[in-house]
Design an enzyme around this catalytic site. Structure first.
Site, PDB file in Angstrom:
ATOM      1  CD  GLU A 154      40.237  -1.337   3.989  1.00  0.00           C
ATOM      2  OE1 GLU A 154      40.743  -2.152   4.783  1.00  0.00           O
ATOM      3  OE2 GLU A 154      40.027  -1.598   2.789  1.00  0.00           O
TER       4      GLU A 154
ATOM      5  NE  ARG B 159      40.449   1.751 -10.713  1.00  0.00           N
ATOM      6  CZ  ARG B 159      40.982   1.359  -9.561  1.00  0.00           C
ATOM      7  NH1 ARG B 159      40.442   0.371  -8.889  1.00  0.00           N
ATOM      8  NH2 ARG B 159      42.041   1.940  -9.078  1.00  0.00           N
TER       9      ARG B 159
ATOM     10  CE  LYS C 137      43.245   3.463  -0.124  1.00  0.00           C
ATOM     11  NZ  LYS C 137      42.279   3.365   0.978  1.00  0.00           N
TER      12      LYS C 137
END
Length: 793
Positions: free
Chosen positions: A276, A496, A506
């Protein structure tokens, strides 16, 4: 709370099948195992309870059943509940068999033979075999007595009778041991003395080492992508979605659908990297790139770079440009660059179709009301409105006739599901915000949960790879594709990448940047890829680091920062040329060298440089004024100190030995400001200590002045993200600026991005802040290595 009530119900259900309370409670802490075990219990028809032995076998099915053979699970459970399969060994064999056949049909006869159905091993047969094994091992057993490895005996008997009841086998072994050895004595409980190994002769040891061959590494180390199936295997059932009202969706493509897909892709692997564009990429994205781009490259396939740009408020062109540039820097070449917004019309048309099929509705609940109804598992009051009404309202949303926040399109999924991500997720919301890529054409935007899977399908993605936090979204992903009759990519989640002493959300990174706790997205202390690059970390060392971690589903991977530093050192040690820089200069005047005497000496760019290879050497001036590190001098000497002290000699690297004859104090009569020394031009002195240094290039002229920035861990704690006040954990000593270090003159032509090893100090890179007047160097990593390759960090 609803979650607590659900957990209590699950514990109660698990206790009914004979699990002990501790195991039951530990199980509900794991959503995946809880869902699997609940489904297995319902599928087996034992919701009212069963024998503990059967319950333990059901638990094994829930935790170890092969995902590629889910279609056969009900059949296996019939064998378990009817006690045709009644031992762990039989179940293990059954799982192996089913894992091999996957979703293919098989003969019951072959299955039953493979897992010993109907085979009865009598107690007499077990006793005879125990006697036979004991007779063969009698001498060893009498010598070792109760220190005998019973596991080895058990393994031998299992080979003879794989389907025997293990409890009876263990009982007969214990009885035989007692009969042969009698009562256990105190001596049996003493630890045996370890025999001291004799060291083999050197030649013998070398011969033995030559004979010993290192076993080849497992295939997943040689090729981490070997775990992924081929595109033409995507007709097998690999996921099951259980609905609260009974039916089960077994996810797979029809042959016709798969053939159409294979024709479009040429049977090649198609993956995607879908960030994104709402921030800078960090090292976690490096792993995502490695997995998706790496699989495509290994299989000679294609990987899209797809911008997941469904939220116009958070996205900026700055981030889009950064992502494209950093993907290239990481060494990856996208097959094609696409945007989710490229498919806005397709997504809208499919949303209309979803409503027409009765699988979506326009809702008017506020976000707070939606949250409350989800917690109570209550349907929206507008869930069952007529299809025609939802179609009209959705069109009104598209035309901008409904206010922002007054309506959403929701998918009609399963509000009674055990999976929170099946609670009628939002597909579209109204936002009167122009889109950075699509302009002002749209005022409704699709959600991630709606758009992600559809665009995967439209782009013919073969392997949709993402991190484990998306695992619970798999049900929604496949529900939607099934509801629209679209091709199903193969979804697989991996752990992850979490690195110690940093944050990678983020939201937290954005706060660090916007509140100026750091110097921008490319601050060298951050684990953003831009920050790592500015620090001098190479893309190849990052990829090597990621490859070494592997592509696993282990979700407790907090990787030590030192492990990354190890790979950085490994590369820079081979590629960064050497130079000498003094960070905190202390003046040394060599009294037995004339003022105007300048010697040009050869220094090595590489440790193994040959003196006749001029390209591997650089010139350093040696004059009567040199500078050493202030920390390399002290007034009191000691045995373990190799620096300079009054009356002591050290070797100046690539130059001569010098001996301190006098120390000059400053006005405070405490700080040494200058040292007087004599050098040994014949080099007959052989001191142990070797120091780096920089000299005046000509009388009265200072060496080259440079700025040096030293970086340390940004946070004090290994996992600051779990702290409530995580900003309070920032390391106040994470950055030190040395404005006037002295460097050898050959560095004056260094360009931004050039990398060096400053001898005894570490690896450094030229920073973009450098100007024609002053170079700025960032320390990438120190020379000291605290990571052991064979360790568990």
């Amino acid at each position: 709370m609803v979650v607590k009530d659900e957990n209590d119900k699950s514990v109660e259900l698990f206790l009914k099948i004979g699990l002990d309370e501790k195991t039951a409670k530990n199980t509900v802490a794991n959503n995946k195992v809880t869902n699997n075990l609940t489904a297995v219990i319902h599928e087996a028809g034992v919701i009212d309870g069963c024998d503990k032995t059967i319950g333990n076998l059901l638990y094994t099915v829930a935790t170890k059943y092969p995902a590629n053979a889910l279609i056969h699970r009900p059949r296996l459970l019939e064998y378990v509940v009817s006690s045709k399969i009644k031992t762990p060994a039989q179940l293990e064999a059954a799982l192996l068999f089913l894992g091999r056949v996957a979703s293919e049909e098989f003969e019951s006869k072959n299955f039953e033979e493979a897992c010993g159905v109907g085979v009865e091993v009598s107690t007499e047969e077990i006793e005879l075999s125990v006697s036979k094994v004991f007779e063969e091992k009698k001498e060893t057993i009498l010598e070792q007595r109760y220190r005998t490895n019973v596991g080895d005996l058990f393994a031998q008997l299992r080979k003879l009778h794989p389907w025997a009841d293990p409890k009876i086998v263990k009982q007969k072994i214990d009885e035989k041991l007692y009969g042969l050895l009698g009562e256990r004595t105190a001596a049996d409980d003493e630890k045996p003395l370890k025999k001291k190994k004799e060291k083999p002769a050197k030649a013998e040891a070398q011969a033995k080492a030559a004979e010993t061959t290192t076993p080849p590494p497992p295939e997943e180390e040689l090729n981490p992508f070997a775990i992924f199936p081929q595109p033409d295997e995507n007709y097998k059932v690999h996921t099951e979605i259980f609905f609260s009202d009974g039916p089960v969706l077994r996810v797979c493509n029809t042959r016709e659908m798969l053939d159409k897909h294979l024709k479009a892709t040429g049977r090649r692997v198609f993956t995607r990297f879908p960030p994104e564009p709402n921030g800078y990429l960090h090292i976690g994205h490096a792993k995502a790139m490695f997995v998706s781009f790496g699989l495509a490259k290994e299989r000679d396939g294609c990987c899209y770079l797809r911008y997941d740009d469904t939220n116009p408020e958070a996205e900026k062109k700055e981030y889009i440009d950064h992502i494209e540039e950093i993907v290239e820097w990481m060494g990856w070449k996208p097959f094609k660059i696409t945007y989710t917004s490229n498919y806005f019309q397709d997504l809208y048309d499919l949303a209309v179709e979803l409503i027409q099929r009765g699988h979506a509705y326009v809702d008017h609940q506020t976000p707070e009301e939606v949250k409350a109804s989800r917690e109570k598992k209550e349907n929206s009051p507008w869930r069952d409105r007529p299809v025609a009404e939802s179609l009209k309202l959705f069109n009104d949303m598209k035309r901008g006739m409904i206010e922002e926040g007054k309506a959403t399109l929701r998918m009609k999924q399963d509000m009674q599901s055990d999976n929170y991500n099946m609670y009628d997720l939002i597909a579209y919301r109204i936002k009167f915000t122009p889109h950075p890529h699509a302009g002002d054409k749209w005022c409704i935007y699709p959600s991630y949960d709606y758009a992600h899977c559809i665009v995967d399908s439209l782009e013919n993605i073969t392997h949709s790879l993402c991190t484990l936090e998306f695992e619970t979204r798999r049900a929604s992903y496949y529900w939607l594709l099934d509801a629209l009759g679209l091709y199903h990519p193969y979804v697989w989640e991996y752990s992850r990448l979490n690195v110690t002493n940093t944050v990678m959300s983020k939201r937290k990174l954005n706060r660090l940047v916007t509140e100026k706790w750091v110097d921008g997205w490319d601050d060298p202390r951050l684990m953003t890829l831009a920050g790592l690059r500015r620090r001098g970390v190479t893309s190849s060392s990052i990829n090597t680091f990621v490859r070494g971690i592997g592509i696993t589903r282990s979700d407790n991977s907090m990787i030590q920062l030192e492990r990354l530093e190890y790979h950085v050192r490994e590369e820079l040690n081979k590629t960064a040329s050497r130079a000498m820089v003094v960070l905190h200069p202390l003046k040394v005047v060599i009294s037995n060298l004339e003022d105007n005497m300048i010697m040009d000496l050869d220094a090595k760019k590489w440790p193994d440089a040959q003196t006749d290879d001029k390209s591997s050497l650089y010139k350093v001036p040696f004059s009567n004024v040199v500078y050493i590190e202030r920390s390399d001098f002290r007034m009191k000497d000691s045995k373990d100190y190799y620096g300079l002290a009054p009356g002591k000699s050290v070797m100046l690297r690539y130059a001569f030995p010098i001996k301190c004859t006098e120390a000059i104090y400053g006005d405070d009569q405490e700080t040494v400001v200058e040292i007087h020394a004599e050098y040994d031009p014949s080099k007959t002195t052989k001191p142990k200590g070797v120091l780096h240094w920089v000299a005046q290039p000509s009388p009265g002229v200072n060496p080259l002045k440079v700025e040096v920035r030293l970086f340390d861990k940004l946070f004090c704690s290994e996992n600051p993200a779990e702290l409530d006040d995580w900003l309070a954990d920032l390391n106040p000593l994470s950055k030190e600026v040395i404005p006037e270090a002295f460097a050898v003159g050959c560095l004056c032509n260094a360009a931004v991005g050039d990398k060096f090893q400053f001898e005894r100090l570490g690896y450094f890179v030229v920073d973009p802040d450098s100007t024609s007047d002053k170079l700025v160097f960032n320390r990438t990593v120190t020379l000291r290595d605290s990571y052991t390759k064979g360790g568990n960090k």
